[in-house]
Design a protein around this motif. Structure first.
Motif, PDB file in Angstrom:
ATOM      1  N   GLY A   1     -38.273 -20.160  -7.421  1.00  0.00           N
ATOM      2  CA  GLY A   1     -37.236 -19.171  -7.165  1.00  0.00           C
ATOM      3  C   GLY A   1     -37.779 -17.820  -6.756  1.00  0.00           C
ATOM      4  N   GLY A   2     -36.850 -16.869  -6.569  1.00  0.00           N
ATOM      5  CA  GLY A   2     -37.222 -15.526  -6.163  1.00  0.00           C
ATOM      6  C   GLY A   2     -36.637 -15.161  -4.811  1.00  0.00           C
TER       7      GLY A   2
ATOM      8  N   SER B   1     -36.169 -23.654  -2.977  1.00  0.00           N
ATOM      9  CA  SER B   1     -36.398 -22.479  -3.802  1.00  0.00           C
ATOM     10  C   SER B   1     -36.772 -22.881  -5.220  1.00  0.00           C
ATOM     11  CB  SER B   1     -35.145 -21.598  -3.813  1.00  0.00           C
ATOM     12  OG  SER B   1     -35.279 -20.531  -4.725  1.00  0.00           O
ATOM     13  N   GLU B   2     -36.042 -23.818  -5.771  1.00  0.00           N
ATOM     14  CA  GLU B   2     -36.328 -24.280  -7.125  1.00  0.00           C
ATOM     15  C   GLU B   2     -37.710 -24.929  -7.218  1.00  0.00           C
ATOM     16  OE1 GLU B   2     -34.408 -27.368 -10.430  1.00  0.00           O
ATOM     17  OE2 GLU B   2     -33.169 -26.604  -8.776  1.00  0.00           O
TER      18      GLU B   2
ATOM     19  N   THR C   1     -32.072 -15.642  -2.208  1.00  0.00           N
ATOM     20  CA  THR C   1     -32.415 -15.042  -3.493  1.00  0.00           C
ATOM     21  C   THR C   1     -32.088 -16.059  -4.580  1.00  0.00           C
ATOM     22  OG1 THR C   1     -30.237 -13.976  -3.535  1.00  0.00           O
ATOM     23  CG2 THR C   1     -32.091 -12.660  -2.782  1.00  0.00           C
ATOM     24  N   ASP C   2     -33.127 -16.537  -5.251  1.00  0.00           N
ATOM     25  CA  ASP C   2     -32.984 -17.584  -6.265  1.00  0.00           C
ATOM     26  C   ASP C   2     -32.146 -18.756  -5.762  1.00  0.00           C
ATOM     27  OD1 ASP C   2     -34.612 -16.516  -8.248  1.00  0.00           O
ATOM     28  OD2 ASP C   2     -33.009 -15.282  -9.071  1.00  0.00           O
TER      29      ASP C   2
ATOM     30  N   ASN D   1     -42.001 -11.512  -6.156  1.00  0.00           N
ATOM     31  CA  ASN D   1     -41.931 -12.826  -6.765  1.00  0.00           C
ATOM     32  C   ASN D   1     -43.029 -13.004  -7.794  1.00  0.00           C
ATOM     33  OD1 ASN D   1     -39.662 -13.959  -5.328  1.00  0.00           O
ATOM     34  ND2 ASN D   1     -40.983 -13.950  -3.513  1.00  0.00           N
TER      35      ASN D   1
ATOM     36  N   ARG E   1     -31.375  -8.702 -11.365  1.00  0.00           N
ATOM     37  CA  ARG E   1     -32.589  -9.107 -12.078  1.00  0.00           C
ATOM     38  C   ARG E   1     -33.007  -8.035 -13.089  1.00  0.00           C
ATOM     39  NH1 ARG E   1     -35.725 -13.357  -9.822  1.00  0.00           N
ATOM     40  NH2 ARG E   1     -37.122 -12.898 -11.563  1.00  0.00           N
TER      41      ARG E   1
ATOM     42  N   TRP F   1     -29.416  -8.172  -5.558  1.00  0.00           N
ATOM     43  CA  TRP F   1     -30.125  -9.159  -6.377  1.00  0.00           C
ATOM     44  C   TRP F   1     -31.133  -8.486  -7.312  1.00  0.00           C
ATOM     45  CZ3 TRP F   1     -35.416 -10.684  -5.791  1.00  0.00           C
ATOM     46  CH2 TRP F   1     -35.795 -11.803  -6.548  1.00  0.00           C
TER      47      TRP F   1
ATOM     48  N   THR G   1     -45.036 -18.453  -8.118  1.00  0.00           N
ATOM     49  CA  THR G   1     -44.332 -18.694  -6.856  1.00  0.00           C
ATOM     50  C   THR G   1     -45.206 -18.286  -5.670  1.00  0.00           C
ATOM     51  OG1 THR G   1     -42.141 -18.442  -7.844  1.00  0.00           O
ATOM     52  CG2 THR G   1     -42.318 -18.039  -5.476  1.00  0.00           C
TER      53      THR G   1
END
Length: 288
Positions: A232-233, A227-228, A185-186, A79, A279, A275, A83
């Motif tokens: 995220g991550g 998460s937001e 994940t995100d 991350n 990315r 994921w 984060t």
């Protein structure tokens, strides 16, 4: 793709990821952060040809600093250090959740034992006292009386380290003997489990029993919002049931998932690697 994995100890979680990555034909560069030196302008040679870096450092301090260096080198890292910083510190974590409107337990911070005792008395007993930095349920205390509060606060005040003088006080949530861990994940839930125990602490590291948990629409929305809130991550979002609702008490940035993988039918490391591939592909596309 070539995945750089930051680590200081290879646990079962990392072994699962390494196995999945290699089974798919990806190259993995294992980076033991204990053996590296991080220059402020020149990346260590070990990062040559790495497409994306995955932080799996066990120590919070190493995670916070090394991810900051990796990002400064212009290498995508998950991350991200922002984060990690929000998740590693319970005060920053709580502030981020509350600011985003995510339901989270009532929390106060005090800096002397006298003002901390005032908060505790106002909350009423029982109340929970947590270290601002920590994991696996260590050094957490459920305080049931003023005598206990005075003793614990005095011990913390004399321990010496400044973090012990930041008193993080939280309401005691009378959960139904369990909490919920969702790996996401995100913001997209991968899998979830309930962690149950007769003890008030329900961490898997404390011996809680685990069962698969089906994510409903409410939990899915909370996980997405939580998460937001922290950027995220790859995250572990921890929730507690409060009657018919939920409260999010923590978001974890170097989430362990071995217990979840053994509990659910979902292949968690496979979903994580899916994921990571996405990315990495997005990064390559952005560079074109």
């Amino acid at each position: 793709m070539n995945v750089g994995m930051l680590y200081s100890r290879i646990r079962k979680d990392e072994k699962l990821l390494l196995s999945e990555l290699r089974d798919r034909g990806h190259e993995v560069t294992k980076i033991d952060v204990r053996k590296q030196q991080f220059n402020v302008s020149t990346p260590p040679a070990v990062f040559d040809d790495v497409d994306i870096v995955l932080d799996r450092c066990l120590a919070t301090s190493r995670s916070l600093y090394v991810t900051r260096f990796v990002e400064a080198y212009g290498i995508p890292v998950v991350n991200r250090p922002e984060t990690a910083e929000l998740c590693a510190d319970k005060v920053k974590n709580s502030l981020a959740l509350a600011s985003a409107g995510v339901p989270t337990p009532e929390t106060e911070v005090a800096f002397t034992k006298e003002s901390a005792l005032e908060s505790i008395e106002r909350f009423g007993y029982p109340v929970v006292l947590k270290p601002v930095i920590g994991s696996w349920g260590r050094l957490m205390a459920k305080i049931d009386s003023r005598n206990a509060a005075e003793a614990i606060l005095e011990h913390k005040e004399t321990l010496g380290h400044y973090e012990h003088k930041v008193f993080y006080i939280q309401e005691f949530v009378d959960k139904p003997g369990r909490d919920i861990r969702v790996v996401a994940t995100d913001g997209e839930p991968v899998a979830a489990m309930a962690r149950s125990s007769e003890h008030w602490l329900t961490n898997a590291a404390k011996g809680a029993t685990t069962t698969a948990f089906e994510v409903d629409a409410e939990v899915e929305a909370l996980v997405r919002d939580a998460s937001e809130a922290v950027g995220g991550g790859l995250l572990g979002v921890d929730l507690m049931e409060t009657g018919d609702d939920y409260t999010v008490h923590e978001v974890n940035h170097t989430v362990e998932f071995k217990a979840l993988n053994e509990t659910t039918e979902i292949d968690v490391p496979a979903a994580v690697v899916d994921w990571l591939e996405e990315r990495a592909a997005e990064t390559v596309q952005a560079r074109v």
